[in-house]
Enzyme design. Structure first.
Site, short mmCIF file in Angstrom:
data_model
loop_
_atom_site.label_atom_id
_atom_site.label_comp_id
_atom_site.label_asym_id
_atom_site.label_seq_id
_atom_site.Cartn_x
_atom_site.Cartn_y
_atom_site.Cartn_z
N GLY A 66 0.83 -1.20 0.00
CA GLY A 66 0.00 0.00 0.00
C GLY A 66 0.86 1.24 0.00
N ASN A 78 2.18 1.14 4.05
CA ASN A 78 2.80 -0.08 4.54
C ASN A 78 2.75 -1.19 3.50
OD1 ASN A 78 3.42 0.80 7.25
ND2 ASN A 78 1.24 0.68 7.70
N ASP A 83 -5.79 -3.07 -5.10
CA ASP A 83 -6.32 -3.32 -3.77
C ASP A 83 -7.83 -3.46 -3.78
OD1 ASP A 83 -6.34 -0.60 -4.56
OD2 ASP A 83 -6.50 0.09 -2.48
N THR A 125 -8.78 21.66 22.70
CA THR A 125 -8.43 21.53 21.27
C THR A 125 -8.32 20.07 20.84
OG1 THR A 125 -7.24 23.63 21.35
CG2 THR A 125 -6.74 22.16 19.51
#
Length: 259
Positions: free
Chosen positions: A8, A11, A109, A184
């Site tokens: 990918g 990875n 994929d 935040t």
């Protein structure tokens, strides 16, 4: 014995399949400059560490990064003496040909996920894959990939937010306790988590309405279990869907050779 390789954008995963089960799964970062020798040094070290006696006879590769395929081909040929099956290449046959616009090149994929999902669950499916991109693959009643949706991946969105807004920190993806954040970090985590829950729900609802048939939703990718905590997003979660799809395509090609 089969070595299935899924490369990918982030990875690369190697899994050893003995015909009945995966003996091990190894993961490394994707890098186009990694040589065949470097792959083998890494691979053989880990296989020895896990005490696995793997006599690899076949290799199948799915790669969304074209530049790494050459070195993976050399790796298979040099160290296992076999010509790998590469998903998406003309010589790789698919159990069910995709039905998309002429000239469209479907990501390997997505073809692999469709094959794996159909083998386990039949047709009329939406496969949601949380990778570098978040993809939605529509699998027809006969197993064909017939289209889908591509959205920015969760971590990619977080990284873009952090890089574009200097005051915003980098945060981990997690399910927040509340929707309304009071600091935040909580605000960002809520926006990402509930934003992607809404994304998955909204896109799947629109696909179902357009498809005009009942559809089951399959979640895969590392973050699928996390987002399943939001609400009932998926009918099934498959953590090894891509690897299973590679074994399905490999078996299909082996049988085609015999015929």
């Amino acid at each position: 014995m089969l070595l299935a390789i899924d490369c990918g954008n982030t990875n690369t995963v190697f899994s050893i399949w003995d015909g009945e089960k995966f003996l091990c799964t190894l993961r490394t970062s994707t890098h186009h400059a990694r040589t065949a020798d470097a792959y083998f040094t890494w691979y053989s070290t880990l296989v020895k560490h896990y005490g696995i006696d793997a006599d690899i006879t076949d290799v199948i590769i799915s790669s969304t990064v074209p530049r790494v395929v050459f070195n993976l081909r050399v790796f298979a040929d040099r160290f296992f003496g076999c010509r790998p099956v590469v998903v998406g290449k003309p010589e790789c046959r698919l159990p069910h040909a995709p039905r998309v616009d002429p000239g469209t090149q479907v990501g390997p994929d997505r073809l692999v996920n469709s094959a794996g999902a159909f083998d386990r669950h039949g047709g009329d499916l939406i496969v949601v894959d949380f990778g570098t991109a978040t993809t939605f693959d529509v699998v027809a009643h006969d197993g064909a990939y017939v289209g889908g949706v591509i959205a920015p991946g969760v971590n990619l969105s977080l990284e873009a937010l952090h890089m574009a807004a200097a005051a915003l920190p980098h945060v981990d993806v997690t399910k927040p306790q509340k929707v309304i954040g009071t600091n935040t970090v909580d605000c960002m985590q809520s926006g990402v988590f509930w934003g992607y829950v809404g994304l998955v729900n909204g896109i799947c609802d629109r696909i179902r309405a357009e498809y005009e048939k009942p559809m089951r939703i399959i979640g895969t990718g590392g973050l699928a279990p996390l987002f399943a905590q939001g609400e009932m997003l998926f009918d099934f979660i498959e953590d090894d869907l891509t690897m299973h799809g590679l074994t399905v395509i490999h078996d299909y090609n082996k049988k085609a050779e015999i015929v």
